[in-house]
Write an enzyme that holds these catalytic residues in place. Sequence first.
Site, PDB file in Angstrom:
ATOM      1  N   GLY A 181      25.147  17.844  -4.579  1.00  0.00           N
ATOM      2  CA  GLY A 181      24.491  18.370  -3.389  1.00  0.00           C
ATOM      3  C   GLY A 181      23.567  19.528  -3.700  1.00  0.00           C
ATOM      4  N   SER A 182      22.570  19.274  -4.549  1.00  0.00           N
ATOM      5  CA  SER A 182      21.796  20.398  -5.107  1.00  0.00           C
ATOM      6  C   SER A 182      20.292  20.319  -4.874  1.00  0.00           C
ATOM      7  CB  SER A 182      22.080  20.511  -6.609  1.00  0.00           C
ATOM      8  OG  SER A 182      22.048  19.256  -7.249  1.00  0.00           O
ATOM      9  N   THR A 183      19.857  19.638  -3.826  1.00  0.00           N
ATOM     10  CA  THR A 183      18.422  19.594  -3.554  1.00  0.00           C
ATOM     11  C   THR A 183      17.944  20.788  -2.739  1.00  0.00           C
ATOM     12  OG1 THR A 183      18.768  18.237  -1.574  1.00  0.00           O
ATOM     13  CG2 THR A 183      18.356  17.080  -3.655  1.00  0.00           C
ATOM     14  N   GLY A 242      19.512  24.747  -0.577  1.00  0.00           N
ATOM     15  CA  GLY A 242      20.601  25.658  -0.262  1.00  0.00           C
ATOM     16  C   GLY A 242      21.358  26.189  -1.462  1.00  0.00           C
ATOM     17  N   ILE A 243      22.669  26.317  -1.318  1.00  0.00           N
ATOM     18  CA  ILE A 243      23.497  26.885  -2.373  1.00  0.00           C
ATOM     19  C   ILE A 243      23.428  26.050  -3.639  1.00  0.00           C
ATOM     20  CG2 ILE A 243      25.882  27.401  -3.059  1.00  0.00           C
ATOM     21  CD1 ILE A 243      26.434  28.090  -0.103  1.00  0.00           C
ATOM     22  N   GLY A 244      23.471  24.727  -3.505  1.00  0.00           N
ATOM     23  CA  GLY A 244      23.441  23.863  -4.683  1.00  0.00           C
ATOM     24  C   GLY A 244      22.190  24.050  -5.508  1.00  0.00           C
ATOM     25  N   SER A 285      34.810  27.753   1.159  1.00  0.00           N
ATOM     26  CA  SER A 285      34.355  28.610   2.253  1.00  0.00           C
ATOM     27  C   SER A 285      35.521  29.429   2.787  1.00  0.00           C
ATOM     28  CB  SER A 285      33.787  27.735   3.377  1.00  0.00           C
ATOM     29  OG  SER A 285      33.616  28.469   4.578  1.00  0.00           O
ATOM     30  N   TYR A 330      36.013  20.584   9.235  1.00  0.00           N
ATOM     31  CA  TYR A 330      35.373  21.264   8.110  1.00  0.00           C
ATOM     32  C   TYR A 330      36.362  22.201   7.417  1.00  0.00           C
ATOM     33  CZ  TYR A 330      32.226  24.477   5.636  1.00  0.00           C
ATOM     34  OH  TYR A 330      31.612  25.257   4.687  1.00  0.00           O
TER      35      TYR A 330
END
Length: 266
Positions: free
Chosen positions: A14-16, A18-20, A144, A157
Site C-alpha cells: 500500500g505504498s502509492t 500517504g504513509i506507505g 494505529s 477498523y
Amino acid sequence: MDLHLRGGRAFISGSTQGIGFAVAAALAGEGMDVVLNGRDAARLDTACERLRADHPDVAVAGIVADFADADDVRRLLRELDALGAIDVLVNNVGVFGLRAFEDIDDDAWQRYLDVNLMSGVRLSRHLLGGMLERGRGRIVFVSSESGVNVPADMVHYGVTKAAMLALGNGLAKRTRGTAVTVNTVLGGPTLSDGVAGTIAEVAAAQDTPVEDMQRGIIGQNRTTLLERFITPEEIANTVVWLASPLASATNGAAVRADGGVLTGIL
C-alpha cells in the site's frame, strides 16, 4: 545519520501514497532498493517514477495487487520472489472509514480483515522464514492508536488494527535469539492523502476553509499533545528507524508515534 540500510531491499504494501509512499521514499533516501505496491497500475507507475527521479541511485520496482483478492496476493508473492531477498517488510496497506457498527455487514468485515490483517499474515508467512535463514531482517507493521482505543464509529477498523498488534507480538517470539525483529508502529491521527481528501470534501460541502476543518477535528480529541495532524513523513521516520540495524534492541514492541493521543504510560 547513517541508518546502515544501504544495499538492502524493502517491500512496502500500500505504498502509492500517504504513509506507505513516505516510508518508501525514506528507505530509498537511505539507499535501499524499494518495491512498491498498489491496486491501480497507473497510480503505481506514477509513484515509482517519482521515486526513481528523486533517488536515481536505487532500484525501484512496483507490483500491482489488491490484498482483498487472495489470487492477487499469490501472484504478488511470486513476482516478489523473482526480485530477490527482501530484507525489510513494511505491512502498511489498510482501509478505513466511518460506519455505524449495526451497518457493517459480513462482506465489509471480511474486506477489512483481508486487507488490514490477512495482508500482513500472508506477507509475513512468506518472508519471515527467509529472514530467519539469512540471519537478518525486519518486519514492521503500521498499526494505529485505534487498535488500542477502538473508536465507536470505526469498530471494524479498530478491531483489525488490534489484531495486527497481536500478530506482530506473536511473530516477534519466533525470532528469539536471531537478528530478525518484528515491531509495530502505533500511528495517531495522520493527514494521509485519503484523510486529507475526505476532510476537503466535507469542508467544501460545509463551505468551511480546510484548515479550519482540520483544527476542528483535532480539537475534538482532547488528549492529543501535538494538537495537529501528524504528517505521513513523521510516521515514516519511526518505521525507518525500526527497519534499521540501529533498532536491534527493539523487538516485539508497539512503538507509539501517536502525538500523545494515547494516555497510558506505555
